[in-house]
Write a protein that holds these residues in place. Structure first.
Motif, mmCIF file in Angstrom:
data_model
loop_
_atom_site.group_PDB
_atom_site.id
_atom_site.type_symbol
_atom_site.label_atom_id
_atom_site.label_comp_id
_atom_site.label_asym_id
_atom_site.label_seq_id
_atom_site.Cartn_x
_atom_site.Cartn_y
_atom_site.Cartn_z
ATOM 1 N N ALA A 254 0.801 -1.233 -0.059
ATOM 2 C CA ALA A 254 0.009 0.087 0.087
ATOM 3 C C ALA A 254 0.849 1.198 0.139
ATOM 4 O O ALA A 254 0.653 2.140 -0.877
ATOM 5 C CB ALA A 254 -0.993 -0.125 1.347
ATOM 6 N N ALA A 255 2.004 1.184 0.812
ATOM 7 C CA ALA A 255 2.798 2.363 0.730
ATOM 8 C C ALA A 255 3.647 2.478 -0.530
ATOM 9 O O ALA A 255 4.007 3.676 -0.875
ATOM 10 C CB ALA A 255 4.009 2.200 1.917
ATOM 11 N N TRP A 256 3.829 1.227 -1.266
ATOM 12 C CA TRP A 256 4.373 1.397 -2.408
ATOM 13 C C TRP A 256 3.370 2.112 -3.612
ATOM 14 O O TRP A 256 4.035 2.788 -4.355
ATOM 15 C CB TRP A 256 4.852 0.005 -2.922
ATOM 16 C CG TRP A 256 5.426 -0.238 -4.293
ATOM 17 C CD1 TRP A 256 4.830 -0.853 -5.332
ATOM 18 C CD2 TRP A 256 6.528 0.410 -4.774
ATOM 19 N NE1 TRP A 256 5.798 -0.808 -6.432
ATOM 20 C CE2 TRP A 256 6.670 0.224 -6.305
ATOM 21 C CE3 TRP A 256 7.555 1.332 -4.134
ATOM 22 C CZ2 TRP A 256 7.804 0.675 -6.914
ATOM 23 C CZ3 TRP A 256 8.744 1.738 -4.790
ATOM 24 C CH2 TRP A 256 8.616 1.567 -6.529
ATOM 25 N N GLY A 257 2.237 1.678 -3.389
ATOM 26 C CA GLY A 257 1.311 2.407 -4.132
ATOM 27 C C GLY A 257 1.187 3.773 -4.254
ATOM 28 O O GLY A 257 1.094 4.473 -5.120
ATOM 29 N N GLU A 258 1.241 4.096 -2.964
ATOM 30 C CA GLU A 258 1.166 5.590 -2.561
ATOM 31 C C GLU A 258 2.369 6.604 -3.159
ATOM 32 O O GLU A 258 2.361 7.388 -3.699
ATOM 33 C CB GLU A 258 1.002 6.066 -1.069
ATOM 34 C CG GLU A 258 -0.120 5.670 -0.452
ATOM 35 C CD GLU A 258 -1.415 6.409 -0.827
ATOM 36 O OE1 GLU A 258 -1.169 7.375 -1.379
ATOM 37 O OE2 GLU A 258 -2.317 5.881 -0.217
ATOM 38 N N ARG A 259 3.528 5.774 -2.957
ATOM 39 C CA ARG A 259 4.854 6.309 -3.619
ATOM 40 C C ARG A 259 4.792 6.362 -5.220
ATOM 41 O O ARG A 259 4.894 7.437 -5.832
ATOM 42 C CB ARG A 259 5.723 5.371 -3.389
ATOM 43 C CG ARG A 259 7.253 6.061 -3.599
ATOM 44 C CD ARG A 259 8.394 5.268 -3.119
ATOM 45 N NE ARG A 259 8.425 5.213 -1.549
ATOM 46 C CZ ARG A 259 8.362 3.941 -1.005
ATOM 47 N NH1 ARG A 259 8.010 3.150 -1.466
ATOM 48 N NH2 ARG A 259 8.281 4.208 0.485
ATOM 49 N N LEU A 260 4.134 5.198 -5.837
ATOM 50 C CA LEU A 260 3.788 5.503 -7.439
ATOM 51 C C LEU A 260 2.878 6.570 -7.581
ATOM 52 O O LEU A 260 2.967 7.129 -8.656
ATOM 53 C CB LEU A 260 3.629 3.980 -7.751
ATOM 54 C CG LEU A 260 4.523 2.975 -7.813
ATOM 55 C CD1 LEU A 260 4.089 1.632 -8.269
ATOM 56 C CD2 LEU A 260 5.706 3.488 -8.328
ATOM 57 N N TRP A 261 1.915 6.710 -6.755
ATOM 58 C CA TRP A 261 0.933 7.747 -7.110
ATOM 59 C C TRP A 261 1.341 9.143 -7.013
ATOM 60 O O TRP A 261 0.983 9.940 -7.880
ATOM 61 C CB TRP A 261 -0.462 7.451 -5.923
ATOM 62 C CG TRP A 261 -1.416 8.354 -6.316
ATOM 63 C CD1 TRP A 261 -1.731 9.650 -5.684
ATOM 64 C CD2 TRP A 261 -2.827 8.125 -7.105
ATOM 65 N NE1 TRP A 261 -2.849 10.184 -6.347
ATOM 66 C CE2 TRP A 261 -3.504 9.256 -7.114
ATOM 67 C CE3 TRP A 261 -2.940 7.283 -7.943
ATOM 68 C CZ2 TRP A 261 -4.679 9.199 -7.895
ATOM 69 C CZ3 TRP A 261 -4.018 7.017 -8.538
ATOM 70 C CH2 TRP A 261 -5.059 8.408 -8.673
ATOM 71 N N LYS A 262 2.588 9.397 -5.939
ATOM 72 C CA LYS A 262 2.858 10.783 -5.844
ATOM 73 C C LYS A 262 3.811 11.045 -7.081
ATOM 74 O O LYS A 262 4.006 12.231 -7.336
ATOM 75 C CB LYS A 262 3.653 10.885 -4.391
ATOM 76 C CG LYS A 262 2.463 10.794 -3.393
ATOM 77 C CD LYS A 262 3.260 10.865 -2.106
ATOM 78 C CE LYS A 262 2.270 10.868 -1.036
ATOM 79 N NZ LYS A 262 3.178 10.632 0.359
ATOM 80 N N LEU A 517 -2.678 -2.933 -5.671
ATOM 81 C CA LEU A 517 -1.385 -3.289 -5.054
ATOM 82 C C LEU A 517 -1.233 -3.579 -3.654
ATOM 83 O O LEU A 517 -0.717 -4.670 -3.313
ATOM 84 C CB LEU A 517 -0.414 -1.864 -5.218
ATOM 85 C CG LEU A 517 0.169 -1.687 -6.516
ATOM 86 C CD1 LEU A 517 0.889 -0.280 -6.562
ATOM 87 C CD2 LEU A 517 1.405 -2.623 -7.237
ATOM 88 N N ALA A 518 -2.132 -3.134 -2.602
ATOM 89 C CA ALA A 518 -2.231 -3.684 -1.230
ATOM 90 C C ALA A 518 -2.650 -4.870 -1.194
ATOM 91 O O ALA A 518 -2.203 -5.707 -0.295
ATOM 92 C CB ALA A 518 -2.933 -2.565 -0.727
ATOM 93 N N HIS A 519 -3.541 -5.402 -2.134
ATOM 94 C CA HIS A 519 -4.276 -6.475 -2.038
ATOM 95 C C HIS A 519 -3.636 -7.709 -2.829
ATOM 96 O O HIS A 519 -4.002 -8.866 -2.674
ATOM 97 C CB HIS A 519 -5.681 -6.587 -2.292
ATOM 98 C CG HIS A 519 -6.440 -5.662 -1.169
ATOM 99 N ND1 HIS A 519 -6.670 -4.361 -0.985
ATOM 100 C CD2 HIS A 519 -7.189 -6.200 0.011
ATOM 101 C CE1 HIS A 519 -7.243 -3.920 0.073
ATOM 102 N NE2 HIS A 519 -7.875 -5.339 0.598
ATOM 103 N N SER A 520 -3.138 -7.449 -4.115
ATOM 104 C CA SER A 520 -2.618 -8.232 -4.868
ATOM 105 C C SER A 520 -0.921 -8.121 -5.233
ATOM 106 O O SER A 520 -0.377 -9.184 -5.656
ATOM 107 C CB SER A 520 -3.057 -8.314 -6.237
ATOM 108 O OG SER A 520 -2.998 -7.168 -6.892
#
Length: 599
Positions: A254-262, A517-520
């Protein structure tokens, strides 16, 4: 001494296998007997290949189990994918043995089927088991919060437990089950394109793999839910101390997804640069049929091959066979005598029947794997009398390569189109389906670019223990492309199905990308690690073709799972936003209604 097997071409390799031992046993201190020739070459190759494949498969099992234990955090849960895969392996292997009694089945079909069943079986079981554990934990938490049910006695609690297990299975199959089914269909469609190559051996290999996928898919959608229902919480037995069995959401991903989103542009461009740089060498890729270098140096067929060349010339192992009407023998002899690519031509040998045909054997001036032989064959076919038919083992290889060169663009096109259509049906979203297909194509190109550097140019050949041939085997592009694309679309379906599930619930692109990303992400990471381990074990042993398979497929999964699916594709979801999930009204009416969000 020249000898021909008294059987048809399908049985000649079996005869060679039976005879090579007794023939080698005739060797003495002064006489060396080394049977060689096309049938012996294939016999020795199949033997070396089978030994290498079995060794690699047994080596990969403990590595796979270790990765699964780390992914699941419990030994019982980690063993389920292996048991499921074993069921698929036994069913597919048994079916192939039965089919072999009706039509010849390539030994490669058996090996590839086992490898694919292992890789996909673990992928599918991992996805389903993780989802069931999360659904079961969620059901337990909901039940614990229902204070009204705590005073109804043991029987009611048992009924509640059964209801919770049924609910968890239903939710699992309505989400992960759908994704697995669509993924399996995508794999089958990709592999079915290989059937367009008019070669029995290729169709046999593709059919064997497809059969294994069908059995693994059937076991995942029928046997696995039953086992999960029966075991229930016991799948968490023998858990590691840090295991959180019911947690479907991964804070790290989930944190990795937030980094990609930013910072989508930075990560997206970085991944694109890496993939394009790795794919660039594909422009200089050369292909040819396997040479004698695919065999170990001490193999009988290779020893005899070298001795024949030393005694009779470089082209002797690739002697050409020309069959023609008896009346054209003189004209054919003149053509053969004048051709610069022919070292010597034998006297015409009449057929043993009343056909009136004769056969002339001609020794070319170059090794059978030399590109110059193709030019010689083309000249002879143009200059020989019209009744003449040119053949022989070396010519068979040239004709097969020509057929593969013609079929490859068709197979690639069909795989891309069908892959896109299946993604479109599964996701109901044209834009992200197209981007997912193109991303899979890019990772496939990168894998072949690296394959050119390794197997054509020889970089790392000492580490992998092989002698480079100066080209990639001609069957690799068409066959490996279908396999790589099938695996790539496998991960694409898992990630985008999870993203679609979150988007259906929330209507928020941010939730769709980060939630997926958080779930899969953890499942894709673990499944990718298993596949890389399985494929790379094939790169460390055996002749060149299994090494090619291990390196190309291993690199493809490495790039696709960890770079494309966990970086590039989420970035594309971020950049396209709501447009990724837009469906035109006319298309919505045509497509079947498939949803992933479970109530």
């Amino acid at each position: 001494m020249l000898a021909g097997a008294g059987v048809d071409t399908n049985e000649m390799v079996k005869v060679a296998t039976a005879l090579k031992g007794p023939l080698q046993d005739l060797s003495t201190s002064t006489v060396q007997v080394n049977p060689t020739g096309s049938s012996l070459l294939w016999s020795d190759f199949n033997e070396a290949n089978l030994s290498a494949m079995m060794k690699s498969e047994f080596t990969s099992w403990p590595v796979t189990l270790a990765i699964l234990v780390l992914a699941f955090g419990a030994l019982v849960a980690a063993g389920l994918p292996l048991l499921l895969t074993l069921a698929g392996l036994v069913a597919s292997a048994g079916s192939l043995v039965l089919i072999n009694h009706l039509v010849p089945v390539s030994v490669w079909a058996m090996n590839f089927a086992m490898m694919f069943a292992l890789a996909l079986g673990i992928d599918y079981a991992l996805f389903v088991v993780v989802r069931y554990r999360a659904a079961r934990a969620s059901a337990t938490q909901r039940r614990a919060q229902d204070a009204a049910d705590t005073n109804h006695g043991r029987d009611v609690n048992l009924n509640h437990t059964l209801a919770d297990r049924r609910w968890a299975i239903a939710q699992t199959m309505d989400t992960a089950g759908k994704a697995v089914l669509l993924s399996g269909l995508t794999v089958l469609v990709s592999l079915s394109a290989v059937m367009l190559v008019p070669s029995p051996s290729f169709r046999s290999m593709a059919g064997g793999i497809m059969l294994s996928v069908v059995f693994v898919l059937a076991a995942t959608l029928t046997l696995l839910p039953l086992v999960l229902f029966k075991l229930d919480h016991r799948i968490n037995k023998l858990a590691l101390p840090w295991s959180r069995s019911g947690e479907h959401h991964s804070p790290k991903f989930a944190a990795w997804g937030e980094r990609l989103w930013k910072r989508p542009l930075i990560w997206g461009l970085a991944s694109l640069v890496i993939l394009i740089a790795l794919a660039a060498p594909i422009l200089g890729l050369k292909t040819a049929m396997p040479s004698i270098k695919v065999l170990p140096e001490d193999a009988s067929a290779r020893v005899g091959y070298d001795q024949v060349q030393q005694a009779f010339g470089a082209g002797a192992p690739g002697t050409l066979q020309i069959v023609m009407d008896r009346a054209d023998a003189s004209a054919a002899a003149t053509v053969l005598a004048k051709d610069p690519g022919v070292a010597v031509a034998m006297q015409p040998m009449p057929a043993s029947d009343a056909s009136g045909l004769v056969m002339v054997q001609a020794v070319p001036t170059v090794d059978p794997s030399d590109p110059g032989l193709g030019q010689t064959v083309d000249r002879l076919r143009a200059d020989l009398p019209s009744s003449a038919v040119l053949g022989g083992a070396a010519v068979e290889n040239l004709d097969l390569k020509a057929q593969l060169d013609r079929s490859t663009p068709l197979v690639v096109g069909v795989v891309l189109v069908l892959g896109f259509l299946l993604l479109l049906v599964a996701l109901q979203a044209p834009l992200i389906s197209l981007l997912g297909t193109l991303a899979s194509l890019l990772s496939t190109a990168a894998a072949f670019g690296v394959a050119r550097l390794v197997f054509q140019d020889g970089h790392g050949s000492g580490l992998l223990g092989f002698e480079p041939q100066g080209f990639l085997d001609a069957w690799a592009p068409v066959f490996f492309f279908a396999m790589i694309f099938a695996i790539a679309m496998d991960y694409t379906v898992f990630l985008l199905a999870s993203a679609k599930e979150h988007y259906e619930r929330s209507g928020d692109p941010h939730e769709a990308m980060v939630g997926a990303l958080a779930h899969s992400g953890r499942v894709i990471f673990a499944a990718g690690a298993v596949m890389v381990a399985v494929f790379f074990t094939f790169a460390l042993s055996g002749p060149i073709p299994p090494k090619e398979m291990g390196v190309v497929l291993g690199l493809a999964v490495l790039l696709d799972a960890f770079l494309v699916r966990l970086v590039l594709l989420p970035v594309l979801l971020r950049l396209t936003g709501r447009a990724a999930w837009y469906v035109p009204g006319w298309l919505r009416k045509v497509l079947p209604n498939i949803t992933f969000a479970h109530d």
